[in-house]
Write an enzyme that holds these catalytic residues in place. Structure first.
Site, PDB file in Angstrom:
ATOM      1  N   GLU A 116      36.844  44.204  36.842  1.00 41.21           N
ATOM      2  CA  GLU A 116      37.125  42.889  37.407  1.00 41.21           C
ATOM      3  C   GLU A 116      37.371  41.871  36.290  1.00 41.21           C
ATOM      4  O   GLU A 116      38.316  41.069  36.352  1.00 41.21           O
ATOM      5  CB  GLU A 116      35.949  42.447  38.267  1.00 41.21           C
ATOM      6  N   ASP A 144      40.986  40.017  35.664  1.00 40.08           N
ATOM      7  CA  ASP A 144      41.098  38.560  35.707  1.00 40.08           C
ATOM      8  C   ASP A 144      41.921  38.055  34.515  1.00 40.08           C
ATOM      9  O   ASP A 144      42.813  37.213  34.666  1.00 40.08           O
ATOM     10  CB  ASP A 144      39.701  37.947  35.686  1.00 40.08           C
ATOM     11  N   ASP A 148      37.224  40.171  43.964  1.00 36.89           N
ATOM     12  CA  ASP A 148      36.748  41.103  42.943  1.00 36.89           C
ATOM     13  C   ASP A 148      37.555  42.398  42.971  1.00 36.89           C
ATOM     14  O   ASP A 148      37.912  42.949  41.923  1.00 36.89           O
ATOM     15  CB  ASP A 148      35.268  41.440  43.163  1.00 36.89           C
ATOM     16  N   GLU A 161      41.128  41.995  41.414  1.00 34.04           N
ATOM     17  CA  GLU A 161      41.067  41.946  39.954  1.00 34.04           C
ATOM     18  C   GLU A 161      40.672  43.294  39.365  1.00 34.04           C
ATOM     19  O   GLU A 161      41.178  43.691  38.294  1.00 34.04           O
ATOM     20  CB  GLU A 161      40.094  40.860  39.515  1.00 34.04           C
TER      21      GLU A 161
END
Length: 272
Positions: free
Chosen positions: A53, A57, A140, A143
């Protein structure tokens, strides 16, 4: 959903994210993207998706900034003739533009469109609390998938671009195609025919009806070969770049030329 059931759906997932050739020897990396911490706590043999995650991102930010700085879109700014990068926006403005495309609501919506929440691997506590359908879990997951893809392809831009564009339903200017198209249609109907004479007024009308931020005009007077000349720059936050114009003697003419250029961009017309 069990790990075994998830694995049986991997080919479908690979097709949905736009990378059907996700390497089979790295399949468990893609599986990991769906594993929540609550499950890994109950099954220590499985790593959860938290690190993926974090990676995803950062990769999403990189993808979006590269797209927004593309000379075709000029969302963040543009290059001068001597190749300096200029923008009418400050750091806060740029952050807000980026957030419009990558935020919790958008990422959650895309996961819903992909129908991926059914594949989440949850521990008992998460199942009991219906975490599967919560926005944060969907964000979440989005990502984490991007993070898994980035690691699996060794951060190849071509693969990352394909996956991010597919998952974000990217059309080059917006991730919200239907909403964007509707807004453009409404603005075109509101201002009617676009021409040199009504360009400034049309921008004012769009601003008064809260379709666009207040247009900004910057003027500079000068002389060329002994003749007075006006230079004007027009920009509207969120619509990329600035339109520069010049006109002999008349400040109003320079403003109209610049306004027409920005108006064509906002309404999706070719800027001649």
């Amino acid at each position: 959903m069990t790990i075994k059931q998830l694995k049986s759906n991997l080919n479908s997932i690979k097709n949905s994210i736009g990378w059907k050739n996700f390497p089979e020897e790295k399949n468990e990396l893609l599986v990991q993207a769906f594993v929540r911490r609550s499950y890994s706590q109950e099954h220590p043999e499985w790593q959860n998706n938290q690190v993926l995650e974090f990676i995803g991102d950062s990769v999403l930010d990189y993808f979006l900034v590269r797209k927004m700085c593309n000379p075709v879109y000029k969302q963040f700014g543009s290059f001068t003739k001597n190749f300096q990068f200029v923008s009418s926006k400050n750091e806060g403005d740029l952050t807000e533009i980026k957030k419009k495309y990558v935020n919790g609501n958008e990422l959650s919506r895309h996961i819903d469109n992909l129908k991926f929440t059914q594949f989440l691997i949850l521990g008992g506590a998460d199942e009991n609390n219906n975490v599967r359908n919560k926005k944060a879990a969907k964000e979440d997951l989005f990502e984490s998938i991007v993070g898994a893809v980035a690691l699996a392809c060794n951060f190849q831009n071509e693969v990352i671009d394909k996956v991010c564009s597919t998952m974000l339903e990217w059309n080059g200017t917006s991730t919200r195609n239907n909403k964007s198209d509707k807004k453009v249609s409404e603005m075109r109907k509101l201002v009617g025919k676009v021409d040199f004479d009504n360009a400034v007024q049309s921008l004012t009308i769009l601003n008064q009806n809260k379709y666009i931020p207040t247009p900004k005009y910057d003027y500079k007077g000068g002389n060329k070969d002994g003749s007075p000349k006006w230079f004007c720059t027009c920009s509207v936050d969120g619509y990329g770049g600035r339109i520069n114009s010049s006109a002999q003697s008349k400040k109003k003419v320079a403003r109209q030329i610049a306004a027409l250029g920005i108006l064509n961009i906002i309404l999706g017309y070719k800027n001649e």
